[in-house]
Design an enzyme around this catalytic site. Structure first.
Site, PDB file in Angstrom:
ATOM      1  N   LYS A  74       0.852  -1.199   0.000  1.00 18.03           N
ATOM      2  CA  LYS A  74       0.000   0.000   0.000  1.00 18.03           C
ATOM      3  C   LYS A  74       0.885   1.245   0.000  1.00 18.03           C
ATOM      4  O   LYS A  74       1.918   1.274   0.677  1.00 18.03           O
ATOM      5  CB  LYS A  74      -0.911  -0.033   1.232  1.00 18.03           C
ATOM      6  CG  LYS A  74      -1.949   1.078   1.258  1.00 18.03           C
ATOM      7  CD  LYS A  74      -2.896   0.922   2.447  1.00 18.03           C
ATOM      8  CE  LYS A  74      -3.915   2.038   2.508  1.00 18.03           C
ATOM      9  NZ  LYS A  74      -4.862   1.874   3.639  1.00 18.03           N
ATOM     10  N   SER A 149      -9.737   1.984   2.707  1.00 16.85           N
ATOM     11  CA  SER A 149      -8.829   2.707   1.839  1.00 16.85           C
ATOM     12  C   SER A 149      -7.789   1.824   1.128  1.00 16.85           C
ATOM     13  O   SER A 149      -7.172   2.272   0.168  1.00 16.85           O
ATOM     14  CB  SER A 149      -8.091   3.767   2.657  1.00 16.85           C
ATOM     15  OG  SER A 149      -7.278   3.153   3.639  1.00 16.85           O
ATOM     16  N   SER A 173      -9.963  -0.340   6.963  1.00 16.38           N
ATOM     17  CA  SER A 173      -9.422  -0.255   5.602  1.00 16.38           C
ATOM     18  C   SER A 173      -8.746  -1.494   5.029  1.00 16.38           C
ATOM     19  O   SER A 173      -8.407  -1.512   3.848  1.00 16.38           O
ATOM     20  CB  SER A 173      -8.450   0.915   5.510  1.00 16.38           C
ATOM     21  OG  SER A 173      -9.177   2.086   5.337  1.00 16.38           O
TER      22      SER A 173
HETATM   23  N1  GLN Z   1     -13.190   4.443   6.076  1.00  9.68           N
HETATM   24  C1  GLN Z   1     -12.549   4.956   7.236  1.00  9.68           C
HETATM   25  C2  GLN Z   1     -12.194   6.399   7.045  1.00  9.68           C
HETATM   26  O1  GLN Z   1     -12.522   6.943   6.043  1.00  9.68           O
HETATM   27  C3  GLN Z   1     -11.351   4.112   7.581  1.00  9.68           C
HETATM   28  C4  GLN Z   1     -10.131   4.391   6.811  1.00  9.68           C
HETATM   29  C5  GLN Z   1      -8.949   3.527   7.220  1.00  9.68           C
HETATM   30  O2  GLN Z   1      -9.100   2.505   7.899  1.00  9.68           O
HETATM   31  N2  GLN Z   1      -7.773   3.947   6.827  1.00  9.68           N
HETATM   32  O3  GLN Z   1     -11.600   7.015   7.890  1.00  9.68           O
END
Ligand code: GLN
Length: 477
Positions: A74, A149, A173
């Site tokens: 990532k 994400s 995410s």
């Molecule tokens: N969807 C969540 C957010 O927008 C989690 C994102 C993540 O775990 N990096 O913050």
């Protein structure tokens, strides 16, 4: 066209040892798959040194299963001399001068980094649509999101471009995109894996984790990633362990809790019904499964927004045009340079979170919001502790729906958090949780189930996950 990457890790390794293939064979196969599926937009950067690295790996290490195996990373994890953008214009041309601790471990094991995967900008989002580089697509249906994400990591493993990827999970995410793409993704216990070199979003929640095509290989990759790291003050002091060690041990007699909230009508009927089938199967196999009441679960997103945005606003203060990446031109004063750099360098969602987070932390607000959220978070953790006093594991769906259209209107910023209601509680409590695929909709879109363990009980999660994976594979569930 060769198909070596479709073999199991052990099979690939055996071929390497017998010299029937070389690491270069694997890298070339991965690169050609990535090229064929370019439309997925799963990668932001391909490692143009991958072939050269493969050619110079030296003699195959017979006791190292990961030798010469390609992995995708990532793009919020620092890779020395390989662009790391966090999917942001702010870091569009940023080349780190050091490796994250997990990357050092991966390189020590002679895995080959094939490229950096697409994601929501600075990991803020649930769709990967906030990426400066355009969203990655779901390999099962390219008109759908891959989730976020860690959308690019999920997309490339789901499409079998590479067998392994790393993601990060601050509020779901890893697990949510894993659910949408039908792969296995682990959010380990907070502190299990060093965060050194992971670009910080919300430091009290962020965790790196493995994303793979099956449970066993997920546990194997976790073996490689863990360990105390003096460079991360929150890194846990734990002995090394083998996370595969409980796989295959009978699960009969295990005690499982399913929170009522996880079976409520916020979850789409087809997913709820499938969870019920899993529960029925487990009971038939001699496990006890109880529905339990957990009253804090539906407060998790509210707490998350306060904690994650507050921490993000502080963490992202370092991107000011002086130290890293993008710097606005045509400015007269330093102050103007800061402002313009941040205005042009960050996307809308990131700016929104910095503004809300700054408000939440300023002056008296810090006590009213952030400190209060931390204290309710403690209560939430205690509620989990209570459940784990009587149960081995907690089960539930990972997501309330399957992956939806890339075109869906996301202009309401609160809407995307609804995707995360089931995954965020685990981050609040710092617990480990694994997504495994359990079913598909009529349109063939996958969805998953999460298995939540007590702190540092990843091995028990893998034990049950592998049992369920087997039951699903041979049609008993
Ligand atoms: N969807 C969540 C957010 O927008 C989690 C994102 C993540 O775990 N990096 O913050």
């Amino acid at each position: 066209m060769s198909k070596y990457l479709d073999l199991s890790l052990e099979e690939i390794h055996a071929l390497l040892v017998k010299k029937e293939i070389t690491p270069l064979t694997l890298v070339e196969e991965a690169l050609s798959r990535i090229k064929e599926q370019e439309e997925l937009n799963a990668f932001i950067t391909i490692n143009d040194k991958a072939k050269e690295i493969a050619q110079n790996l030296g003699e195959v290490e017979e006791d190292n299963l990961f030798f010469g195996i390609p992995i995708a990373i990532k793009d919020n994890i620092m890779t020395k001399d390989l662009r790391t953008t966090c999917a942001s214009r702010m870091l569009e041309n940023f080349i780190p001068i050091y490796d994250a601790s997990v990357i050092e471990k991966i390189k020590e094991k002679k895995m080959i980094i094939i490229g950096k995967t697409n994601m929501d900008e600075f990991a803020m989002g649930s769709t990967s649509k906030t990426s400066f580089f355009g969203p990655p697509k779901n390999p099962v249906d390219k008109t759908k999101i891959a989730g976020g994400s860690s959308g690019g990591s999920a997309s490339c493993v789901g499409a079998d471009l590479v067998p392994f990827a790393l993601g990060s999970d601050t509020g779901g995410s890893i697990r949510q995109p894993a659910s949408y793409t039908g792969i296995v993704g682990m959010k380990p216990t907070y502190g299990r894996i060093s965060r050194y070199g992971l670009v910080a979003f919300a430091s009290s929640l962020d965790q790196i984790g493995p994303m793979t095509r099956n449970v066993y290989e997920n546990a194997l990759l976790l073996n490689l990633l863990v360990g105390h790291d003096a460079k991360d003050l929150t890194s846990a002091k734990k002995e090394e362990e083998d996370f595969t060690r409980k796989i295959g041990i009978p699960v009969k007699g295990m005690k499982i809790a399913v929170p009522k909230y996880f079976l409520s009508d916020i979850v789409k009927p087809i997913i709820r019904e499938r969870i019920e089938e899993v529960i029925a199967f487990l009971k038939k196999e001699g496990l006890s499964v109880d529905i339990v009441d957990m009253k804090y679960l539906d407060h998790a997103v509210t707490l998350y927004q306060i904690i994650a945005m507050g921490e993000a606003s502080s963490n992202l203060a370092r991107f000011d045009g002086v130290r890293y990446g993008f710097r606005a031109s045509d400015v007269k004063t330093v102050d103007e340079m800061y402002k313009k750099t941040r205005q042009l360098g960050f996307g809308d969602e990131v700016k929104r979170r910095i503004m809300v987070g700054s408000y939440l932390l300023s002056g008296k607000n810090a006590k009213i919001y952030y400190d209060k959220a931390l204290s309710i978070r403690d209560d939430m953790k205690k509620e989990f502790d209570n459940v784990f006093a009587s149960y081995d594991l907690i089960l539930g769906p990972t997501t309330t729906t399957e992956a939806y259209s890339l075109e869906e209107d996301m202009s309401d910023p609160l809407k995307s958090f609804l995707d995360d209601v089931l995954v965020i509680p685990v981050n609040m409590a710092g617990l480990p949780s694994l997504n495994i695929p359990i079913g598909k909709t009529k349109e063939n879109l996958p969805f998953g189930m999460q298995i939540i363990g007590n702190s540092f009980e990843e091995a028990t999660i893998y034990q049950l996950a592998s049992f369920l994976e087997g039951g699903i594979k041979d049609g008993r569930i």
